[in-house]
Scaffold this motif. Structure first.
Motif, PDB file in Angstrom:
ATOM      1  N   LEU A   1       8.280  -8.577  -3.621  1.00  0.00           N
ATOM      2  CA  LEU A   1       8.874  -7.240  -3.595  1.00  0.00           C
ATOM      3  C   LEU A   1      10.347  -7.281  -3.203  1.00  0.00           C
ATOM      4  CD1 LEU A   1       5.963  -5.273  -1.907  1.00  0.00           C
ATOM      5  CD2 LEU A   1       6.737  -5.028  -4.280  1.00  0.00           C
ATOM      6  N   ARG A   2      10.678  -8.129  -2.226  1.00  0.00           N
ATOM      7  CA  ARG A   2      12.052  -8.183  -1.721  1.00  0.00           C
ATOM      8  C   ARG A   2      13.005  -8.874  -2.694  1.00  0.00           C
ATOM      9  NH1 ARG A   2      16.291  -6.443  -0.066  1.00  0.00           N
ATOM     10  NH2 ARG A   2      17.498  -7.499   1.509  1.00  0.00           N
ATOM     11  N   PHE A   3      12.615 -10.019  -3.223  1.00  0.00           N
ATOM     12  CA  PHE A   3      13.557 -10.814  -3.992  1.00  0.00           C
ATOM     13  C   PHE A   3      13.379 -10.712  -5.505  1.00  0.00           C
ATOM     14  CE2 PHE A   3      13.394 -12.761   0.225  1.00  0.00           C
ATOM     15  CZ  PHE A   3      14.730 -12.610   0.572  1.00  0.00           C
ATOM     16  N   GLU A   4      12.179 -10.453  -5.971  1.00  0.00           N
ATOM     17  CA  GLU A   4      11.983 -10.292  -7.412  1.00  0.00           C
ATOM     18  C   GLU A   4      12.246  -8.847  -7.843  1.00  0.00           C
ATOM     19  OE1 GLU A   4      11.160 -11.536 -11.278  1.00  0.00           O
ATOM     20  OE2 GLU A   4      11.355 -12.794  -9.508  1.00  0.00           O
ATOM     21  N   GLN A   5      11.820  -7.897  -7.011  1.00  0.00           N
ATOM     22  CA  GLN A   5      12.009  -6.489  -7.346  1.00  0.00           C
ATOM     23  C   GLN A   5      13.237  -5.872  -6.668  1.00  0.00           C
ATOM     24  OE1 GLN A   5      10.247  -4.998  -9.785  1.00  0.00           O
ATOM     25  NE2 GLN A   5       9.532  -7.101  -9.987  1.00  0.00           N
ATOM     26  N   ASN A   6      13.865  -6.619  -5.768  1.00  0.00           N
ATOM     27  CA  ASN A   6      15.080  -6.175  -5.063  1.00  0.00           C
ATOM     28  C   ASN A   6      14.893  -4.856  -4.317  1.00  0.00           C
ATOM     29  OD1 ASN A   6      16.686  -8.380  -5.928  1.00  0.00           O
ATOM     30  ND2 ASN A   6      16.841  -7.404  -7.926  1.00  0.00           N
ATOM     31  N   LEU A   7      13.708  -4.666  -3.746  1.00  0.00           N
ATOM     32  CA  LEU A   7      13.463  -3.464  -2.966  1.00  0.00           C
ATOM     33  C   LEU A   7      13.994  -3.663  -1.553  1.00  0.00           C
ATOM     34  CD1 LEU A   7       9.821  -2.591  -4.064  1.00  0.00           C
ATOM     35  CD2 LEU A   7      11.943  -1.534  -4.838  1.00  0.00           C
ATOM     36  N   ASP A   8      14.424  -2.578  -0.921  1.00  0.00           N
ATOM     37  CA  ASP A   8      14.914  -2.694   0.451  1.00  0.00           C
ATOM     38  C   ASP A   8      13.735  -2.651   1.423  1.00  0.00           C
ATOM     39  OD1 ASP A   8      14.253   0.014   0.887  1.00  0.00           O
ATOM     40  OD2 ASP A   8      16.280   0.682   0.454  1.00  0.00           O
ATOM     41  N   TYR A   9      14.026  -2.959   2.677  1.00  0.00           N
ATOM     42  CA  TYR A   9      12.966  -3.075   3.682  1.00  0.00           C
ATOM     43  C   TYR A   9      12.217  -1.761   3.883  1.00  0.00           C
ATOM     44  CZ  TYR A   9      14.879  -7.647   4.791  1.00  0.00           C
ATOM     45  OH  TYR A   9      15.290  -8.946   4.714  1.00  0.00           O
TER      46      TYR A   9
ATOM     47  N   ASP B   1      11.596   0.582   1.669  1.00  0.00           N
ATOM     48  CA  ASP B   1      10.668   0.774   0.553  1.00  0.00           C
ATOM     49  C   ASP B   1       9.479  -0.174   0.637  1.00  0.00           C
ATOM     50  OD1 ASP B   1      12.313   2.748  -0.466  1.00  0.00           O
ATOM     51  OD2 ASP B   1      13.372   1.372  -1.796  1.00  0.00           O
ATOM     52  N   ILE B   2       9.744  -1.421   0.976  1.00  0.00           N
ATOM     53  CA  ILE B   2       8.664  -2.403   1.091  1.00  0.00           C
ATOM     54  C   ILE B   2       7.704  -1.998   2.214  1.00  0.00           C
ATOM     55  CG2 ILE B   2       8.087  -4.808   1.596  1.00  0.00           C
ATOM     56  CD1 ILE B   2      10.852  -5.530   0.369  1.00  0.00           C
ATOM     57  N   ALA B   3       8.255  -1.560   3.318  1.00  0.00           N
ATOM     58  CA  ALA B   3       7.417  -1.121   4.437  1.00  0.00           C
ATOM     59  C   ALA B   3       6.508   0.021   3.990  1.00  0.00           C
ATOM     60  CB  ALA B   3       8.295  -0.700   5.610  1.00  0.00           C
ATOM     61  N   HIS B   4       7.059   0.934   3.217  1.00  0.00           N
ATOM     62  CA  HIS B   4       6.268   2.058   2.716  1.00  0.00           C
ATOM     63  C   HIS B   4       5.167   1.578   1.775  1.00  0.00           C
ATOM     64  CE1 HIS B   4       5.390   6.140   1.495  1.00  0.00           C
ATOM     65  NE2 HIS B   4       5.484   5.745   0.238  1.00  0.00           N
ATOM     66  N   ILE B   5       5.504   0.687   0.870  1.00  0.00           N
ATOM     67  CA  ILE B   5       4.532   0.165  -0.098  1.00  0.00           C
ATOM     68  C   ILE B   5       3.401  -0.580   0.612  1.00  0.00           C
ATOM     69  CG2 ILE B   5       4.200  -1.546  -1.935  1.00  0.00           C
ATOM     70  CD1 ILE B   5       7.125  -0.839  -2.811  1.00  0.00           C
ATOM     71  N   MET B   6       3.765  -1.390   1.599  1.00  0.00           N
ATOM     72  CA  MET B   6       2.769  -2.235   2.265  1.00  0.00           C
ATOM     73  C   MET B   6       2.121  -1.567   3.477  1.00  0.00           C
ATOM     74  SD  MET B   6       4.489  -6.004   1.849  1.00  0.00           S
ATOM     75  CE  MET B   6       2.987  -6.844   2.369  1.00  0.00           C
ATOM     76  N   ASN B   7       2.558  -0.340   3.752  1.00  0.00           N
ATOM     77  CA  ASN B   7       1.994   0.433   4.859  1.00  0.00           C
ATOM     78  C   ASN B   7       2.169  -0.272   6.203  1.00  0.00           C
ATOM     79  OD1 ASN B   7       0.820   2.764   5.856  1.00  0.00           O
ATOM     80  ND2 ASN B   7      -1.247   1.926   5.731  1.00  0.00           N
ATOM     81  N   ILE B   8       3.401  -0.741   6.434  1.00  0.00           N
ATOM     82  CA  ILE B   8       3.759  -1.367   7.703  1.00  0.00           C
ATOM     83  C   ILE B   8       5.087  -0.762   8.160  1.00  0.00           C
ATOM     84  CG2 ILE B   8       2.542  -3.544   7.278  1.00  0.00           C
ATOM     85  CD1 ILE B   8       5.166  -4.805   6.398  1.00  0.00           C
ATOM     86  N   THR B   9       5.474  -1.053   9.384  1.00  0.00           N
ATOM     87  CA  THR B   9       6.755  -0.549   9.869  1.00  0.00           C
ATOM     88  C   THR B   9       7.894  -1.364   9.254  1.00  0.00           C
ATOM     89  OG1 THR B   9       6.852  -2.006  11.786  1.00  0.00           O
ATOM     90  CG2 THR B   9       5.724   0.124  12.077  1.00  0.00           C
ATOM     91  N   GLU B  10       9.076  -0.780   9.278  1.00  0.00           N
ATOM     92  CA  GLU B  10      10.234  -1.492   8.747  1.00  0.00           C
ATOM     93  C   GLU B  10      10.511  -2.750   9.579  1.00  0.00           C
ATOM     94  OE1 GLU B  10      14.844  -0.552   7.540  1.00  0.00           O
ATOM     95  OE2 GLU B  10      13.464   1.124   7.780  1.00  0.00           O
ATOM     96  N   THR B  11      10.300  -2.666  10.884  1.00  0.00           N
ATOM     97  CA  THR B  11      10.482  -3.829  11.756  1.00  0.00           C
ATOM     98  C   THR B  11       9.501  -4.934  11.389  1.00  0.00           C
ATOM     99  OG1 THR B  11      11.250  -2.393  13.535  1.00  0.00           O
ATOM    100  CG2 THR B  11      10.515  -4.595  14.155  1.00  0.00           C
ATOM    101  N   SER B  12       8.249  -4.574  11.178  1.00  0.00           N
ATOM    102  CA  SER B  12       7.243  -5.567  10.767  1.00  0.00           C
ATOM    103  C   SER B  12       7.599  -6.177   9.422  1.00  0.00           C
ATOM    104  CB  SER B  12       5.863  -4.922  10.670  1.00  0.00           C
ATOM    105  OG  SER B  12       5.443  -4.487  11.934  1.00  0.00           O
ATOM    106  N   CYS B  13       8.143  -5.362   8.557  1.00  0.00           N
ATOM    107  CA  CYS B  13       8.555  -5.831   7.232  1.00  0.00           C
ATOM    108  C   CYS B  13       9.644  -6.897   7.367  1.00  0.00           C
ATOM    109  CB  CYS B  13       9.057  -4.644   6.413  1.00  0.00           C
ATOM    110  SG  CYS B  13       9.599  -5.050   4.770  1.00  0.00           S
ATOM    111  N   ARG B  14      10.653  -6.618   8.164  1.00  0.00           N
ATOM    112  CA  ARG B  14      11.743  -7.577   8.361  1.00  0.00           C
ATOM    113  C   ARG B  14      11.219  -8.880   8.982  1.00  0.00           C
ATOM    114  NH1 ARG B  14      16.835  -5.506   7.776  1.00  0.00           N
ATOM    115  NH2 ARG B  14      16.973  -3.253   7.565  1.00  0.00           N
ATOM    116  N   LYS B  15      10.329  -8.743   9.960  1.00  0.00           N
ATOM    117  CA  LYS B  15       9.764  -9.924  10.609  1.00  0.00           C
ATOM    118  C   LYS B  15       8.951 -10.760   9.626  1.00  0.00           C
ATOM    119  CE  LYS B  15       9.553  -8.112  15.321  1.00  0.00           C
ATOM    120  NZ  LYS B  15       8.666  -7.679  16.413  1.00  0.00           N
ATOM    121  N   LEU B  16       8.188 -10.081   8.768  1.00  0.00           N
ATOM    122  CA  LEU B  16       7.353 -10.800   7.804  1.00  0.00           C
ATOM    123  C   LEU B  16       8.217 -11.546   6.785  1.00  0.00           C
ATOM    124  CD1 LEU B  16       4.431 -11.394   7.037  1.00  0.00           C
ATOM    125  CD2 LEU B  16       4.434  -9.318   5.654  1.00  0.00           C
ATOM    126  N   VAL B  17       9.282 -10.924   6.310  1.00  0.00           N
ATOM    127  CA  VAL B  17      10.199 -11.600   5.388  1.00  0.00           C
ATOM    128  C   VAL B  17      10.839 -12.796   6.083  1.00  0.00           C
ATOM    129  CG1 VAL B  17      12.394 -11.404   4.139  1.00  0.00           C
ATOM    130  CG2 VAL B  17      10.674  -9.606   3.913  1.00  0.00           C
TER     131      VAL B  17
END
Length: 171
Positions: free
Chosen positions: A133-141, A143-159
């Motif tokens: 989602l981040r590198f192939e679809q170029n979505l920002d954190y 949007d990814i957090a929303h798609i994956m149903n996680i917080t933006e902080t969790s999203c950044r940590k996971l990436v």
């Protein structure tokens, strides 16, 4: 007004349909189920004339709506295999590195493709999904957090953790 909306919906479909299909297949769904779910998402958008005005970020909405629709299909259609883990995690997320025909014979490109595949094998399913989602679809954190149903902080940590894992594995 209706003609303008139709043009917008046509452009929206043409712009995002292939990425949505790749996402659904990456989540482990077969071709027909993926296509049906994408059709359902766009039908909902067409049926609700106000939806396009209410949604702030349409690409993010499309990925989230597709993932939710796929979950609904999996819950109600017993012919769709159940995931081995909990339903919220869906199934393994597989990324297929796309290759242009002209590069197939290029040995360096093939070596790079093999290396990327090997590194992706070190990631968890959710890490592969988030990297796609981040590198192939170029979505920002956000949007990814929303798609994956996680917080933006969790999203950044996971990436960050996925990138660190790939680096430690030889990247």
């Amino acid at each position: 007004m209706a003609e303008q909306r139709d043009k917008y919906l046509d452009k929206l479909f043409r712009t995002h349909a292939n990425a949505l299909f790749a996402y659904a297949v990456g989540l482990g769904f077969d071709r027909d189920t993926a296509l049906d779910a994408i059709q359902d998402v766009f039908y909902k958008i067409c049926a609700d004339r106000e939806l396009t005005d209410k949604v702030e970020n349409m690409p993010s909405y499309l990925f989230r709506a597709l993932k939710n629709r796929l979950l609904d299909i999996r819950k109600t259609d017993h012919s769709v295999p159940e995931p081995s883990d909990e339903v919220a995690d869906l199934t393994d997320f597989h990324i297929q590195v796309s290759v242009e025909d002209e590069y197939i014979e290029n040995e360096e490109y093939e070596n790079l493709k093999k290396r990327v595949r090997r590194l992706l094998d070190f990631l968890t399913d959710r890490q592969r999904e988030i990297i796609w989602l981040r590198f192939e679809q170029n979505l920002d954190y956000k949007d990814i957090a929303h798609i994956m149903n996680i917080t933006e902080t969790s999203c950044r940590k996971l990436v960050h953790k996925a990138i660190k894992t790939m680096r430690e594995a030889g990247g």
